[in-house]
Design an enzyme around this catalytic site. Structure first.
Site, PDB file in Angstrom:
ATOM      1  N   HIS A 332       0.722  -1.199  -0.100  1.00 53.13           N
ATOM      2  CA  HIS A 332       0.047  -0.095  -0.044  1.00 53.13           C
ATOM      3  C   HIS A 332       0.881   1.290   0.106  1.00 53.13           C
ATOM      4  CE1 HIS A 332      -3.416  -2.265   0.931  1.00 53.13           C
ATOM      5  NE2 HIS A 332      -4.295  -1.521   0.687  1.00 53.13           N
ATOM      6  N   GLY A 333       2.167   1.110   0.282  1.00 56.26           N
ATOM      7  CA  GLY A 333       2.833   2.221   0.034  1.00 56.26           C
ATOM      8  C   GLY A 333       4.015   2.485   1.359  1.00 56.26           C
TER       9      GLY A 333
END
Length: 368
Positions: A332-333
């Protein structure tokens, strides 16, 4: 009437859907039905060519080249038939998406940030498809390698209904179902399409009503209303947000799921409503299976189970669960708040399973 603009994901995909993606999905539907009617044997290759064309039109030649390059590298690394090496390749490819120099270069390819974000989201999901193909290739016997050709990998990676945002189907399931030739029934497919469109339209109307009337996300983005609200009001806001999340993904994943059914494939089953759930572990098993299908299918099939999962010792289960949430956070990052989110969810699952084990002791059951 003004709508709540704070939910970026809903606004982003609805805008892209209205502009171009819905039209490209309609084109996929047309190609799919014609190929099923006339050339069922060549349906995977017709859909592969259409998906590559749609990618070229939407992301440009450079975006198309990036995805093709990722697929080629993953396929080449998979030839060594080492799962660890394939995982390392996937993580390196994923990490390149967050290099400042690479980000700046890709931004210059497009006129708007929305176009760049579309490439970023698409390549992130494609990394999971490449990971699935590579690991399945590593696990299969030499006699089965013929069904894992580079051409089949391209058919899998560029399958358009799951192209930008999922859901994800592992490669073995995709190839097995895509090879299966079933009799084409125009009447049956038409009824599936009409019922599916009616259901998705109902969910979309419900989500739009929530966006225009409830302002859940706008309230969450301001500290003052939250500080003055009662605990009951905060609980209601939390429930409303989770319910909107549920309805939102019924739309966002309902559209590709409908197209999968029209193609003769079986999409992931819709989960039960969150209001019916009482178990944190069950929530992760069912909700992640649909709403976070990208990560779950990779995590459960390719991380959690190979690392031992629930069948291993207590420490093994703790480690495999932690590794699962770590990958989800990284995918997700990898920002700090995502690591906190992953750690808290990991603790929630561990506490619930720990309490269950304690309550399963016969002495505790006798006391109860």
């Amino acid at each position: 009437m003004l709508q709540d603009p704070v939910d970026f994901e809903w606004s982003y995909w609805i805008e892209w859907g209205r502009e171009r993606i819905l039209w490209l999905l309609a084109g996929h539907l047309l190609v799919s039905q014609v190929s099923r009617l006339l050339v069922e044997k060549y349906k995977p290759w017709c859909l592969m060519i259409y998906g590559m064309t749609a990618c070229w039109l939407l992301l440009g030649i450079k975006g198309f080249a990036v995805i093709l390059l990722h697929a080629t590298i993953s396929f080449a690394v998979a030839q060594f038939q080492l799962s660890l090496l394939s995982w390392l390749c996937s993580l390196i490819l994923l990490s390149t998406l967050r290099l400042p120099a690479v980000e700046d270069a890709k931004r210059k390819w497009y006129d708007t940030e929305n176009e760049y974000y579309l490439l970023l989201f698409t390549v992130s999901v494609r990394c999971l498809f490449c990971t699935s193909f590579s690991l399945e290739y590593c696990w299969h016997r030499p006699a089965e390698k013929s069904s894992h050709s580079f051409l089949w990998m391209l058919a899998y990676v560029f399958y358009y209904p799951m192209f930008h945002n999922g859901p994800l189907m592992n490669f073995d399931e995709f190839s097995k179902q895509m090879r299966r030739q079933e009799p084409f029934s125009f009447k049956t497919n038409l009824s599936i399409l009409i019922v599916g469109i009616i259901r998705i339209f109902f969910w979309w109307c419900l989500a739009e009503l929530m966006i225009h009337l409830m302002y859940i996300h706008a309230l969450y983005s301001s500290a003052l209303p939250l500080e003055t609200a009662s605990y009951w009001a905060l609980g209601g806001l939390a429930l409303a947000q989770v319910l909107f999340f549920y309805v939102k993904y019924l739309v966002l994943y309902g559209v590709p799921a409908l197209l999968l059914r029209m193609d003769g494939l079986k999409p992931p089953t819709l989960p039960p409503c969150v209001s019916l759930m009482h178990s944190f572990t069950k929530m992760w098993r069912l909700w992640m299976f649909f709403f976070l299908t990208h990560m779950l299918l990779v995590c459960r099939r390719y991380i959690y189970v190979p690392m031992g999962g629930s069948q291993s010792s207590l420490l093994g289960m703790l480690f495999s669960t932690a590794l699962t949430f770590a990958f989800v956070s990284y995918w997700h990052g990898g920002e700090s708040y995502l690591w906190y989110w992953g750690a808290l969810n990991w603790l929630g699952v561990i506490v619930e399973n720990g309490v269950k084990r304690i309550l399963s002791i016969s002495l505790i059951q006798d006391l109860i």
